[in-house]
Motif scaffolding. Structure first.
Motif, PDB file in Angstrom:
ATOM      1  N   PHE A 397      52.808  30.889  43.407  1.00 37.63           N
ATOM      2  CA  PHE A 397      52.345  32.239  43.725  1.00 37.63           C
ATOM      3  C   PHE A 397      51.795  32.919  42.473  1.00 37.63           C
ATOM      4  CE2 PHE A 397      52.915  36.802  44.214  1.00 37.63           C
ATOM      5  CZ  PHE A 397      52.425  37.032  45.489  1.00 37.63           C
ATOM      6  N   ALA A 398      52.524  32.830  41.380  1.00 36.29           N
ATOM      7  CA  ALA A 398      52.094  33.480  40.139  1.00 36.29           C
ATOM      8  C   ALA A 398      50.787  32.896  39.636  1.00 36.29           C
ATOM      9  CB  ALA A 398      53.183  33.356  39.080  1.00 36.29           C
ATOM     10  N   GLU A 399      50.615  31.572  39.735  1.00 38.52           N
ATOM     11  CA  GLU A 399      49.380  30.947  39.260  1.00 38.52           C
ATOM     12  C   GLU A 399      48.196  31.365  40.120  1.00 38.52           C
ATOM     13  OE1 GLU A 399      46.402  29.189  37.423  1.00 38.52           O
ATOM     14  OE2 GLU A 399      48.417  29.524  36.619  1.00 38.52           O
ATOM     15  N   SER A 400      48.406  31.471  41.422  1.00 41.50           N
ATOM     16  CA  SER A 400      47.334  31.938  42.300  1.00 41.50           C
ATOM     17  C   SER A 400      46.929  33.360  41.943  1.00 41.50           C
ATOM     18  CB  SER A 400      47.792  31.862  43.759  1.00 41.50           C
ATOM     19  OG  SER A 400      46.798  32.373  44.627  1.00 41.50           O
ATOM     20  N   CYS A 401      47.899  34.204  41.646  1.00 39.33           N
ATOM     21  CA  CYS A 401      47.604  35.594  41.273  1.00 39.33           C
ATOM     22  C   CYS A 401      46.852  35.660  39.950  1.00 39.33           C
ATOM     23  CB  CYS A 401      48.898  36.398  41.199  1.00 39.33           C
ATOM     24  SG  CYS A 401      49.742  36.596  42.786  1.00 39.33           S
ATOM     25  N   SER A 402      47.224  34.816  39.004  1.00 38.02           N
ATOM     26  CA  SER A 402      46.541  34.796  37.711  1.00 38.02           C
ATOM     27  C   SER A 402      45.101  34.324  37.866  1.00 38.02           C
ATOM     28  CB  SER A 402      47.293  33.897  36.730  1.00 38.02           C
ATOM     29  OG  SER A 402      48.564  34.438  36.428  1.00 38.02           O
ATOM     30  N   LEU A 403      44.882  33.291  38.691  1.00 36.03           N
ATOM     31  CA  LEU A 403      43.522  32.812  38.943  1.00 36.03           C
ATOM     32  C   LEU A 403      42.697  33.897  39.623  1.00 36.03           C
ATOM     33  CD1 LEU A 403      41.394  30.589  38.926  1.00 36.03           C
ATOM     34  CD2 LEU A 403      42.385  29.738  41.077  1.00 36.03           C
ATOM     35  N   GLU A 404      43.284  34.578  40.574  1.00 35.59           N
ATOM     36  CA  GLU A 404      42.624  35.707  41.235  1.00 35.59           C
ATOM     37  C   GLU A 404      42.177  36.740  40.206  1.00 35.59           C
ATOM     38  OE1 GLU A 404      44.346  39.560  43.598  1.00 35.59           O
ATOM     39  OE2 GLU A 404      45.114  37.598  44.203  1.00 35.59           O
ATOM     40  N   ALA A 405      43.060  37.084  39.293  1.00 35.11           N
ATOM     41  CA  ALA A 405      42.728  38.090  38.280  1.00 35.11           C
ATOM     42  C   ALA A 405      41.594  37.617  37.389  1.00 35.11           C
ATOM     43  CB  ALA A 405      43.962  38.418  37.452  1.00 35.11           C
ATOM     44  N   ARG A 406      41.634  36.348  36.951  1.00 33.74           N
ATOM     45  CA  ARG A 406      40.567  35.844  36.073  1.00 33.74           C
ATOM     46  C   ARG A 406      39.218  35.861  36.790  1.00 33.74           C
ATOM     47  NH1 ARG A 406      44.726  32.154  34.638  1.00 33.74           N
ATOM     48  NH2 ARG A 406      43.847  30.518  35.979  1.00 33.74           N
ATOM     49  N   GLN A 407      39.216  35.461  38.052  1.00 30.85           N
ATOM     50  CA  GLN A 407      37.960  35.478  38.794  1.00 30.85           C
ATOM     51  C   GLN A 407      37.418  36.896  38.955  1.00 30.85           C
ATOM     52  OE1 GLN A 407      38.244  33.470  42.556  1.00 30.85           O
ATOM     53  NE2 GLN A 407      38.289  31.427  41.632  1.00 30.85           N
ATOM     54  N   GLN A 408      38.268  37.819  39.329  1.00 27.38           N
ATOM     55  CA  GLN A 408      37.808  39.192  39.528  1.00 27.38           C
ATOM     56  C   GLN A 408      37.363  39.824  38.218  1.00 27.38           C
ATOM     57  OE1 GLN A 408      37.192  40.467  42.405  1.00 27.38           O
ATOM     58  NE2 GLN A 408      38.148  38.807  43.577  1.00 27.38           N
ATOM     59  N   LEU A 409      38.044  39.510  37.128  1.00 28.97           N
ATOM     60  CA  LEU A 409      37.634  40.065  35.839  1.00 28.97           C
ATOM     61  C   LEU A 409      36.276  39.529  35.418  1.00 28.97           C
ATOM     62  CD1 LEU A 409      41.068  39.945  33.987  1.00 28.97           C
ATOM     63  CD2 LEU A 409      39.788  42.001  34.634  1.00 28.97           C
ATOM     64  N   ALA A 410      36.027  38.236  35.661  1.00 29.17           N
ATOM     65  CA  ALA A 410      34.714  37.676  35.327  1.00 29.17           C
ATOM     66  C   ALA A 410      33.615  38.368  36.118  1.00 29.17           C
ATOM     67  CB  ALA A 410      34.701  36.175  35.596  1.00 29.17           C
ATOM     68  N   ARG A 411      33.908  38.717  37.356  1.00 29.79           N
ATOM     69  CA  ARG A 411      32.908  39.357  38.223  1.00 29.79           C
ATOM     70  C   ARG A 411      32.710  40.830  37.884  1.00 29.79           C
ATOM     71  NH1 ARG A 411      32.708  41.670  43.697  1.00 29.79           N
ATOM     72  NH2 ARG A 411      34.985  41.817  43.744  1.00 29.79           N
ATOM     73  N   LEU A 412      33.779  41.529  37.568  1.00 32.55           N
ATOM     74  CA  LEU A 412      33.716  42.981  37.451  1.00 32.55           C
ATOM     75  C   LEU A 412      33.523  43.496  36.036  1.00 32.55           C
ATOM     76  CD1 LEU A 412      36.610  43.964  39.900  1.00 32.55           C
ATOM     77  CD2 LEU A 412      34.193  43.619  40.401  1.00 32.55           C
ATOM     78  N   SER A 413      33.986  42.753  35.035  1.00 27.37           N
ATOM     79  CA  SER A 413      34.021  43.301  33.677  1.00 27.37           C
ATOM     80  C   SER A 413      32.655  43.678  33.116  1.00 27.37           C
ATOM     81  CB  SER A 413      34.729  42.325  32.732  1.00 27.37           C
ATOM     82  OG  SER A 413      34.034  41.107  32.651  1.00 27.37           O
ATOM     83  N   PRO A 414      31.530  43.040  33.508  1.00 30.67           N
ATOM     84  CA  PRO A 414      30.254  43.492  32.940  1.00 30.67           C
ATOM     85  C   PRO A 414      29.798  44.856  33.436  1.00 30.67           C
ATOM     86  CG  PRO A 414      30.093  41.214  33.730  1.00 30.67           C
ATOM     87  CD  PRO A 414      31.371  41.785  34.266  1.00 30.67           C
ATOM     88  N   HIS A 415      30.432  45.397  34.468  1.00 33.48           N
ATOM     89  CA  HIS A 415      29.941  46.641  35.061  1.00 33.48           C
ATOM     90  C   HIS A 415      30.353  47.853  34.225  1.00 33.48           C
ATOM     91  CE1 HIS A 415      28.250  45.173  38.839  1.00 33.48           C
ATOM     92  NE2 HIS A 415      29.220  44.272  38.837  1.00 33.48           N
ATOM     93  N   ALA A 416      29.365  48.697  33.929  1.00 30.15           N
ATOM     94  CA  ALA A 416      29.628  49.909  33.149  1.00 30.15           C
ATOM     95  C   ALA A 416      30.549  50.867  33.886  1.00 30.15           C
ATOM     96  CB  ALA A 416      28.309  50.601  32.824  1.00 30.15           C
ATOM     97  N   CYS A 417      30.500  50.837  35.218  1.00 29.61           N
ATOM     98  CA  CYS A 417      31.300  51.783  36.004  1.00 29.61           C
ATOM     99  C   CYS A 417      32.790  51.506  35.912  1.00 29.61           C
ATOM    100  CB  CYS A 417      30.857  51.755  37.465  1.00 29.61           C
ATOM    101  SG  CYS A 417      31.169  50.177  38.299  1.00 29.61           S
ATOM    102  N   LEU A 418      33.178  50.287  35.547  1.00 30.20           N
ATOM    103  CA  LEU A 418      34.591  49.912  35.547  1.00 30.20           C
ATOM    104  C   LEU A 418      35.305  50.681  34.441  1.00 30.20           C
ATOM    105  CD1 LEU A 418      36.484  47.981  37.097  1.00 30.20           C
ATOM    106  CD2 LEU A 418      36.125  46.331  35.257  1.00 30.20           C
ATOM    107  N   ALA A 419      36.156  51.629  34.834  1.00 32.11           N
ATOM    108  CA  ALA A 419      36.757  52.552  33.873  1.00 32.11           C
ATOM    109  C   ALA A 419      38.212  52.259  33.586  1.00 32.11           C
ATOM    110  CB  ALA A 419      36.616  53.988  34.375  1.00 32.11           C
ATOM    111  N   VAL A 420      38.965  51.835  34.597  1.00 33.52           N
ATOM    112  CA  VAL A 420      40.388  51.540  34.447  1.00 33.52           C
ATOM    113  C   VAL A 420      40.704  50.315  35.294  1.00 33.52           C
ATOM    114  CG1 VAL A 420      42.758  52.346  34.772  1.00 33.52           C
ATOM    115  CG2 VAL A 420      40.995  53.975  34.096  1.00 33.52           C
ATOM    116  N   LEU A 421      41.408  49.369  34.691  1.00 35.01           N
ATOM    117  CA  LEU A 421      41.991  48.258  35.423  1.00 35.01           C
ATOM    118  C   LEU A 421      43.476  48.543  35.569  1.00 35.01           C
ATOM    119  CD1 LEU A 421      40.132  45.388  33.590  1.00 35.01           C
ATOM    120  CD2 LEU A 421      39.993  45.815  36.054  1.00 35.01           C
ATOM    121  N   CYS A 422      43.933  48.612  36.812  1.00 27.36           N
ATOM    122  CA  CYS A 422      45.317  49.022  37.081  1.00 27.36           C
ATOM    123  C   CYS A 422      46.061  47.890  37.770  1.00 27.36           C
ATOM    124  CB  CYS A 422      45.321  50.277  37.951  1.00 27.36           C
ATOM    125  SG  CYS A 422      46.961  50.915  38.329  1.00 27.36           S
TER     126      CYS A 422
END
Length: 841
Positions: A397-422
């Motif tokens: 479960f933890a590894e799936s959650c970590s992979l989910e986070a890495r994928q979403q960060l790769a997709r979202l982090s270039p966006h200027a609008c991204l202000a807070v990751l919670c």
């Protein structure tokens, strides 16, 4: 499956013919009958709805109680064999096969899968892709360790083991449409064309930098003569050639921009963006260009001085205001890019500069973040965890959650609008409220694992561990961030907005907001569905197990503000009951934001629980499920404007007038104050020149503006009250009125208890081109809670107070194309008869 830090580029949707079928849980083989054609990869709910076989208005269907099979038949493009199938999201327990061979299994709806498909598995024609999404019921029935705390949000606590959205699975506030099936796109590309990129955007010491890493298939470089990354902005270009050296198929380039135009939230400046692209010259001399998105250079940090929470963007403090974003389609979780941008424009036009994607929802599509970049809207992004005690001690479960986070960060982090990751929505708060020991409030996954992943993959975006975090307990208002419902669910008086010492509300001001009659007509039973009716109550938000709902919360403030018994009024005059409810919500929201935005406030921001409802009814949104404004939206449009004026009651210190200028330009204006009696008599008036620098706010005692002391708020009780309304206006000599606020020192109860027969209100309308009309209003006496009833039309402003002698022009737009001409009425809460208005083509 590809590397989590890279995102596929230039993928095309799989061209296929789709079918769907339901089967009993545990079915090992696809059904032999009962298949239905569907319009592409869709959730089961969306597919059945498109066929007219299900809707939210019929008895609920438990989509989690069955297995759902999805079948796609597709042909290969001519000359293409081996390729990569992309699955951007499969909800929730999915097994995929192609031409009878197993391809993948997924237990996390938030994971993206890129699966190479060898040539021997494929046919030139008639390939069969089969997806089985298993019922959640057997999974939820398994015996597993009990959670250390419980959440009343969900009906089944074992949902904590499943990486799926809570939408559709939270009775009391989301429609019964649990997403099952391919809820995001399915793509195909040939193996020889499969490119993936990782983009990082940084701003360091005034220099912008875009780093691009490219992952290319074998043999790609031999087909390329040259390749470069290019940035474009305002007619200028910056280029950098791709370099190798990171291993086979790895290339990189870094483009630097000296003193770039900065990205700002729209309330504080221009959201400048630089278009990024990969340009490739083939061996034959032809050039191809592939979009890498748009880069916005900005620096965002969290200022926690004094236990507070405030965002600083490019060094400037920003008051964040907005709402929680909900999917435009609760059944399918998809949206058309144009419709999504229209909804975001409504948020921007209401003065909002931040939207929150709560952990109860789902990660949004790329076009949502693209539009937020363009419109200058900040995004508070929760990871999709909410309230529950997640089993992170389970390694898989933890590894799936970590992979989910890495994928979403790769997709979202270039966006200027991204202000807070919670890290999550209210996990700390729920644990504390349930009485769990303090050491259990802060799981390591949120405070260490996710924090580390965000620091590595999104170094330019601040991380915050939970939506309610800080202070002696997570939901304390005067430290860190909180879910603030002092004004709202906890029925505190309106002045609690100040007394609470709120620092930052990640959600707040939740009411069952009554929509317009056009929306109520779409309830089961139509306009005959009254507030006590089961069909109404089925869509009134509530907490599971509570003996009250948010209609009761709204009624509490109707009683407090208007001094009436809501239940008796509902019996006697249901329409007036709804009108008072709409105005009460608008007034409470306006007053709260006036307190939080005044210069002396320590509040760094406040986000409403919902921007938009999930289905028709009196939901938490200030827009209905189709985007029609409610009373709260209109009040916020005035209260959240970048240039605004507010009046607050300071007790024995009298009234204070607050002038706010958040824009990047100097404001040279005049502050006018006029005090009125309800009958139209002006008691006092005055004006002072106001010069506000860029992003400056100031407070003026009313006595300073008037040039004399008057007991405007009746604090000293020197005889009868002097006035019923105080109007503050910021006026620019060149462009006219910039902002206006009407304060009622004695409240609305006395003014509205016995409505007058007439306020000498006049209203006329004329039709304009392209489905627009102009409504002209004037009144000789004070009009409270002015609102309209024009079937088929929507006003750009209403639910306001109109002072004597005021004139107002209101634009209306046609929302029902079947409507010819404009016919309706204008009403005020303190006038017993409506003013009829007509305009025909």
């Amino acid at each position: 499956m590809g590397e989590a830090g890279f995102r596929p580029i230039a993928r095309a949707p799989l061209a296929a013919r789709w079918r769907i079928c339901a089967a009993p849980p545990g079915s090992e083989q696809p059904p032999t009958e009962g298949w239905r054609e569907c319009d592409g990869p869709l959730t089961a709910a969306a597919a059945l709805r498109a066929r007219g076989e299900w809707s939210l208005d019929v008895p609920p269907l438990d989509f989690d109680a069955q297995d759902w099979w999805f079948h796609a038949s597709f042909d290969l493009p001519e000359g293409k064999r081996a390729g990569i199938l992309g699955f951007d999201g499969l909800a929730t327990l999915a097994e995929v096969s192609i031409n009878g061979r197993p391809l993948l299994a997924s237990r996390n709806m938030f994971l993206r899968h890129q699966v190479p498909v060898d040539e021997y598995l494929l046919r030139e024609q008639g390939n069969e892709l089969l997806i089985r999404c298993s019922s959640l019921a057997p999974e939820l029935a398994q015996r597993r360790p009990r959670p250390r705390w419980r959440t009343p949000m969900v009906a089944h606590q074992q949902l904590r083991w499943l990486r799926t959205t809570l939408l559709g699975r939270t009775p009391g506030w989301s429609p019964p449409a649990a997403p099952v099936g391919p809820w995001r796109g399915i793509t195909w590309c040939s193996a020889a064309e499969a490119l993936s990129a990782r983009v990082k955007v940084m701003l360091d010491e005034g220099k912008g930098r875009v780093e691009v890493a490219l992952q290319a298939p074998a043999g790609w470089a031999s087909q390329v003569e040259a390749a470069e990354v290019v940035l474009r902005h305002a007619g200028r270009e910056w280029r950098q050639s791709l370099l190798g050296g990171e291993g086979a198929g790895r290339f990189h380039a870094t483009v630097e921009v000296d003193a770039p135009a900065l990205w700002w939230p729209h309330t504080h400046g221009e959201p400048h963006l630089h278009a990024a692209a990969l340009r490739v010259m083939r061996r034959d001399g032809s050039w191809e260009e592939q979009d890498l998105g748009r880069a916005g250079f900005r620096r965002i940090v969290i200022d926690t001085e004094g236990g507070g929470f405030r965002l600083r963007v490019n060094g400037e403090p920003v008051f964040c205001r907005g709402a929680g974003w909900t999917p435009l389609d609760a059944a399918g979780l998809r949206s058309d890019p144009a419709a999504c941008k229209t909804a975001l424009l409504q948020a921007r036009d209401a003065g909002m500069n931040m939207l929150r994607l709560a952990g109860t929802m789902a990660y949004e599509e790329d076009h949502f973040y693209d539009a937020c970049d363009e419109l200058g809207l900040l995004v508070w992004q929760d990871f999709m965890f909410a309230s529950m005690d997640y089993p992170f001690d389970d390694a898989a479960f933890a590894e799936s959650c970590s992979l989910e986070a890495r994928q979403q960060l790769a997709r979202l982090s270039p966006h200027a609008c991204l202000a807070v990751l919670c890290g999550n929505s209210e996990v700390e708060q729920q644990a504390a409220m349930w009485g769990a020991p303090r050491e259990q409030w802060q799981p390591r996954f949120f405070h260490e694992t996710l924090a580390g992943l965000c620091g590595e993959h999104a170094p330019g975006v601040p991380y915050w561990p939970s939506s309610a975090h800080g202070g002696a307990f997570p939901h304390v208002a005067d430290q860190g961030t909180t879910s603030y419902y002092g004004v709202g669910a906890y029925e505190r008086p309106p002045d609690d907005a100040r007394r609470s010492g709120l620092k930052f509300a990640t959600e707040c001001l939740a009411f069952a907001n009554v929509p317009a009659p056009a929306t109520l007509s779409r309830l089961p039973g139509g306009l005959n569905t009254r507030v006590h009716h089961p069909a109404w109550k089925a869509r009134s938000p509530r907490d599971l197990g509570a003996g009250w709902d948010f209609d009761d919360v709204r009624d509490h403030y109707v009683q407090r503000l208007f001094d009436v018994d809501p239940m008796r009024l509902r019996h006697a005059d249901h329409d007036r009951y709804l009108a008072l409810g709409r105005t009460a919500v608008a007034e409470v929201m306006r007053a709260a934001f006036a307190e939080w935005r005044r210069p002396g406030s320590a509040c760094g921001g406040a986000l409403l629980l919902f921007l938009r409802d999930l289905w028709a009814g009196a939901g938490w949104g200030v827009l209905d499920d189709q985007g029609l404004p409610k009373s709260g939206w209109h009040a916020l449009r005035r209260a959240l404007a970048p240039v605004a004026v507010f009046v607050t009651d300071e007790g024995g210190n009298g009234l204070a007038v607050h002038a706010v200028n958040e824009t990047a330009r100097l404001l040279d204006a005049k502050l006018e104050l006029t005090c009125w009696r309800a009958d139209g008599t002006a008691v006092a008036q005055g004006a002072v020149p106001v010069q506000l620098a860029a992003r400056e706010s100031r407070t003026f005692p009313a006595a300073e503006v008037l040039g004399q002391f008057l007991d405007l708020n009746h604090a000293y009780r020197f005889g009868p009250a002097l006035c019923d309304a105080v109007a503050a206006r910021l006026v620019d000599t060149g462009s006219g009125m910039l902002a206006e606020s009407v304060h009622l020192p004695l409240g609305m109860a006395g003014l509205c208890r016995m409505p007058r027969a007439s306020l000498d209100m006049e209203a006329t309308a004329s039709l304009a081109n392209e489905g627009e009309a102009l409504l002209r209003l004037s009144t000789r006496q004070l009009a409270i809670g002015v609102h309209f009833d024009f079937p088929g039309w929507c006003a750009d402003d209403e639910h306001f107070h109109l002072v004597p002698g005021a004139r107002r022009e209101i634009r209306l737009r046609r929302v029902d194309q079947r409507t010819s001409g404009l016919a309706g009425s204008v009403s005020a809460l303190n006038q017993s008869t409506a003013v009829p208005v007509e305009a025909f083509e």
